[in-house]
Design an enzyme around this catalytic site. Structure first.
Site, PDB file in Angstrom:
ATOM      1  N   THR A 192       4.058   5.530  -5.058  1.00 29.60           N
ATOM      2  CA  THR A 192       2.948   3.860  -4.982  1.00 29.60           C
ATOM      3  C   THR A 192       1.451   4.576  -4.357  1.00 29.60           C
ATOM      4  OG1 THR A 192       4.888   3.050  -4.781  1.00 29.60           O
ATOM      5  CG2 THR A 192       2.633   2.017  -3.705  1.00 29.60           C
TER       6      THR A 192
ATOM      7  N   HIS B 228       0.773  -5.025  -6.780  1.00 23.11           N
ATOM      8  CA  HIS B 228       1.952  -4.421  -5.825  1.00 23.11           C
ATOM      9  C   HIS B 228       2.483  -6.228  -5.778  1.00 23.11           C
ATOM     10  CE1 HIS B 228       3.674  -2.036  -3.057  1.00 23.11           C
ATOM     11  NE2 HIS B 228       4.527  -3.367  -2.851  1.00 23.11           N
TER      12      HIS B 228
END
Length: 387
Positions: free
Chosen positions: A156, A276
């Protein structure tokens, strides 16, 4: 038993059956939640181009993601605190994904540990890591993921620091919950959730507690991220993490064509167009709006997937028509998990597959792999994002 026909049905049950702080954690964005809302409302602006009198027998929603056969172009995205939506939630979601024939991704911030999921499932899963400052922890957690047979690493890249999520702060989000008066009153109405939690030992961040000595408060996501997340992250750092893993890598959190080009140049096997879920930079563009520009930028250098905003099979169709080779879902499957446990995750996948299959047929396509730009109608100016 209620009749479930769409993800929204599962969402209503999720809200009814799960403590407020954990439902809000799943169903919220940062600051004003503009990006959180537009992730879904922008999908609604895209229409599907209907075609008729086409032989629709022998349809298939199957394809490949990262070389893996999948029954649906969907992978379950990494979601923190999944084991607080339902007891042993990560194990239940991984089992449902394996049975359905789609990949599951375990978050670093999971409640069930890497070993918990590996010991209670049969299929390999993917592991997600954040870019942390602690290389000793990074090395050890990647070793654990390899030992567990994880077949890919998801890095991420859009969470160097935590975006402010007002609801989490107001709810005092922790895992497990601290027994304040408001929390106790809420839990009193969620007795089924509470009984299941009493039946499991997994109530802390399983990949952190017992593995890190210096975390001041491992129950708090906010304190952990403030202390450990690497705000000096750059592309050299990402490459080092990729080298530490030594296997297939997916970079998640790309929103700009130039970043997509850098990710492809770094050797990513896939990149995920994602904001996100609207939980980081509020005011950022929706994932579906920027997807085509990123597809155009990287071409066939790497697989491009889309995450953020998918709530239906039609959303999957629109993403694939605009160039994605796959998608990731978070809230859609978490709604199912919170509503009905493992069966709810399966139901969420069934709903998405049925919607995709039906919509594909009505726009004249027999294979999800054949979806193309002509299948959708996009408003003028919708895609003019980086001109």
């Amino acid at each position: 038993m209620p009749v479930i026909t769409c993800i929204e049905d599962l969402k209503r049950l999720h809200k009814k059956r799960t403590p407020k702080m954990f439902y809000d954690y799943a169903e919220s964005g940062s600051y004003t939640e503009q990006t959180f809302r537009e992730n879904t409302s922008d999908f609604a602006q895209i229409r599907i181009n209907q075609r008729v009198a086409v032989d629709m027998t022998g349809r298939s929603t199957g394809t490949k993601m990262l070389g893996q056969d999948v029954s649906l172009p969907v992978a379950l995205a990494p979601v923190g605190l999944t084991g607080m939506q339902r007891a042993d939630g990560e194990i239940k979601a991984a089992r449902a994904a394996a049975k359905f024939g789609v990949p599951y991704t375990l978050s670093t911030m999971s409640i069930c540990s890497i070993e918990d999921v590996a010991d209670n499932t049969d299929a390999p899963f993917w592991f997600q890591i954040y870019t942390l400052t602690d290389d000793d922890y990074n090395t050890r957690v990647l070793q654990r993921a390899r030992a567990a047979g994880c077949s890919a690493l998801v890095i991420t890249v859009d969470l160097q620091l935590l975006g402010q999520r007002h609801k989490d702060l107001k709810n005092g989000l922790t895992a497990p919950p601290k027994f304040t008066v408001p929390v106790m009153l809420d839990l009193a109405t969620k007795w089924r959730w509470g009984l299941e939690m009493l039946g499991t030992k997994r109530r802390f961040f399983g990949n952190i507690v017992g593995h890190v000595d210096s975390a001041a408060d491992p129950s708090s996501l906010a304190s952990w991220t403030a202390e450990k997340f690497d705000q000096s992250l750059n592309w050299d750092r990402i490459r080092r993490l990729m080298d530490m893993w030594g296997g297939k890598v997916i970079l998640k959190g790309i929103l700009h064509p130039e970043d997509a080009e850098r990710a492809a140049a770094a050797g990513a096997d896939a990149i995920v167009v994602s904001n996100h879920g609207g939980r980081q930079l509020d005011g950022a563009l929706s994932s579906i709006r920027v997807l085509p520009s990123i597809v155009d930028a990287v071409g066939d250098k790497t697989e491009v997937w889309l995450d953020s905003g998918i709530r239906s099979g039609q959303d999957i169709l629109k993403a694939m028509a605009l160039g994605a080779k796959g998608t990731m879902i978070g809230r859609a499957y978490v709604n199912g998990l919170g509503a009905m446990g493992e069966a709810g995750v399966t139901k969420a996948l069934e709903v998405l597959q049925k919607e995709l299959d039906t919509s594909m047929a009505l726009c004249g396509e027999k294979s999800v792999q054949n979806l193309h730009r002509g299948n959708v109608l996009v408003p003028k100016g919708f895609l003019d994002t980086y001109t």
